[in-house]
Design a protein around this motif. Structure first.
Motif, PDB file in Angstrom:
ATOM      1  N   ARG A  58       0.800  -1.305   0.131  1.00 57.73           N
ATOM      2  CA  ARG A  58      -0.011  -0.009  -0.149  1.00 57.73           C
ATOM      3  C   ARG A  58       0.904   1.237   0.104  1.00 57.73           C
ATOM      4  O   ARG A  58       1.977   1.292   0.684  1.00 57.73           O
ATOM      5  CB  ARG A  58      -0.862  -0.027   1.353  1.00 57.73           C
ATOM      6  N   ARG A  59       0.547   2.084  -0.854  1.00 57.01           N
ATOM      7  CA  ARG A  59       1.003   3.482  -0.804  1.00 57.01           C
ATOM      8  C   ARG A  59       0.710   4.339   0.355  1.00 57.01           C
ATOM      9  O   ARG A  59      -0.452   4.105   0.664  1.00 57.01           O
ATOM     10  CB  ARG A  59       0.902   4.156  -2.214  1.00 57.01           C
ATOM     11  N   PRO A  60       1.253   5.356   0.518  1.00 56.05           N
ATOM     12  CA  PRO A  60       0.718   6.439   1.444  1.00 56.05           C
ATOM     13  C   PRO A  60      -0.599   7.082   0.973  1.00 56.05           C
ATOM     14  O   PRO A  60      -1.439   7.116   2.057  1.00 56.05           O
ATOM     15  CB  PRO A  60       1.923   7.460   1.427  1.00 56.05           C
ATOM     16  N   GLN A  61      -0.921   7.060  -0.234  1.00 59.65           N
ATOM     17  CA  GLN A  61      -2.016   7.439  -0.615  1.00 59.65           C
ATOM     18  C   GLN A  61      -3.213   6.614  -0.522  1.00 59.65           C
ATOM     19  O   GLN A  61      -4.353   7.035  -0.661  1.00 59.65           O
ATOM     20  CB  GLN A  61      -2.077   7.798  -2.236  1.00 59.65           C
ATOM     21  N   ARG A  63      -3.722   4.847   2.267  1.00 52.62           N
ATOM     22  CA  ARG A  63      -4.072   4.765   3.717  1.00 52.62           C
ATOM     23  C   ARG A  63      -4.745   5.789   4.146  1.00 52.62           C
ATOM     24  O   ARG A  63      -4.269   7.002   3.668  1.00 52.62           O
ATOM     25  CB  ARG A  63      -2.592   4.437   4.600  1.00 52.62           C
ATOM     26  N   ASP A  65      -4.843   7.056   7.348  1.00 58.60           N
ATOM     27  CA  ASP A  65      -4.141   7.460   8.473  1.00 58.60           C
ATOM     28  C   ASP A  65      -2.772   8.125   8.407  1.00 58.60           C
ATOM     29  O   ASP A  65      -2.110   8.364   9.144  1.00 58.60           O
ATOM     30  CB  ASP A  65      -3.944   6.500   9.633  1.00 58.60           C
ATOM     31  N   SER A  66      -2.305   8.301   6.878  1.00 54.57           N
ATOM     32  CA  SER A  66      -1.032   8.813   6.562  1.00 54.57           C
ATOM     33  C   SER A  66      -0.931  10.366   6.526  1.00 54.57           C
ATOM     34  O   SER A  66      -2.136  10.776   6.401  1.00 54.57           O
ATOM     35  CB  SER A  66      -0.699   8.211   5.351  1.00 54.57           C
ATOM     36  N   GLU A  67       0.050  10.842   6.493  1.00 50.18           N
ATOM     37  CA  GLU A  67       0.513  12.131   6.455  1.00 50.18           C
ATOM     38  C   GLU A  67       1.114  12.342   4.972  1.00 50.18           C
ATOM     39  O   GLU A  67       1.429  11.475   4.524  1.00 50.18           O
ATOM     40  CB  GLU A  67       1.392  12.409   7.777  1.00 50.18           C
ATOM     41  N   ALA A  69       3.857  13.745   4.837  1.00 50.45           N
ATOM     42  CA  ALA A  69       5.309  13.595   4.938  1.00 50.45           C
ATOM     43  C   ALA A  69       5.570  12.085   4.698  1.00 50.45           C
ATOM     44  O   ALA A  69       6.861  11.696   4.366  1.00 50.45           O
ATOM     45  CB  ALA A  69       5.866  13.989   6.206  1.00 50.45           C
ATOM     46  N   ASP A  70       4.696  11.223   4.926  1.00 48.86           N
ATOM     47  CA  ASP A  70       4.863   9.795   4.591  1.00 48.86           C
ATOM     48  C   ASP A  70       5.134   9.513   3.134  1.00 48.86           C
ATOM     49  O   ASP A  70       5.796   8.566   2.862  1.00 48.86           O
ATOM     50  CB  ASP A  70       3.740   8.990   4.934  1.00 48.86           C
ATOM     51  N   GLY A  71       4.673  10.455   2.261  1.00 46.16           N
ATOM     52  CA  GLY A  71       4.880  10.411   0.791  1.00 46.16           C
ATOM     53  C   GLY A  71       6.365  10.843   0.254  1.00 46.16           C
ATOM     54  O   GLY A  71       6.580  10.804  -0.818  1.00 46.16           O
TER      55      GLY A  71
END
Length: 129
Positions: A58-61, A63, A65-67, A69-71
């Motif tokens: 899974r990519r940060p996009q 999820r 709950d991602s921020e 900055a995770d990407g």
């Protein structure tokens, strides 16, 4: 990439079903061939997205709950200098010109195009991240 794989899979199913119905009812080979090609292209993109999802997860996009900055960070390796895109474009231009002027020019262009594509594909085959 899971959402993209499902989206293009749905598009491929639509074109596949349309090709079956259109081919059965109209008996038009040209339209049926176009729908089959559209099915194949959508299925290819769907397959690519599904394989990338399996490889990378899974990519940060994807999820909730991602921020942002995770990407951040390095996305991929992009070569700074490469002659292969120019050679590929030249081969494509010569092949297209060969469609107008003759088979001999088309074959030369197809050869240059094939070499350019192979050069781009295998330029960094041994490159490690």
């Amino acid at each position: 990439m899971k959402a993209e794989a499902l989206l293009f899979g749905g598009v491929a199913l639509f074109f596949g079903g349309s090709a079956l119905l259109y081919g059965a009812w109209s008996r038009d080979p040209a339209g049926t061939a176009v729908l089959i090609v559209a099915f194949g292209m959508a299925a290819l993109v769907s397959f690519f997205c599904a394989v990338q999802y399996r490889r990378r997860g899974r990519r940060p996009q994807d999820r909730g709950d991602s921020e942002v900055a995770d990407g951040a960070g390095s996305l991929e390796f992009f070569p700074p200098h490469s002659p292969w895109p120019v050679i590929t474009a030249l081969g494509f231009a010569v092949a297209c010109t060969g469609v107008v002027y003759g088979l001999w020019l088309f074959l030369i262009g197809a050869g240059v195009l094939a070499r350019g594509v192979l050069g781009m594909v295998f330029q960094y085959a041994t490159h490690r991240r």
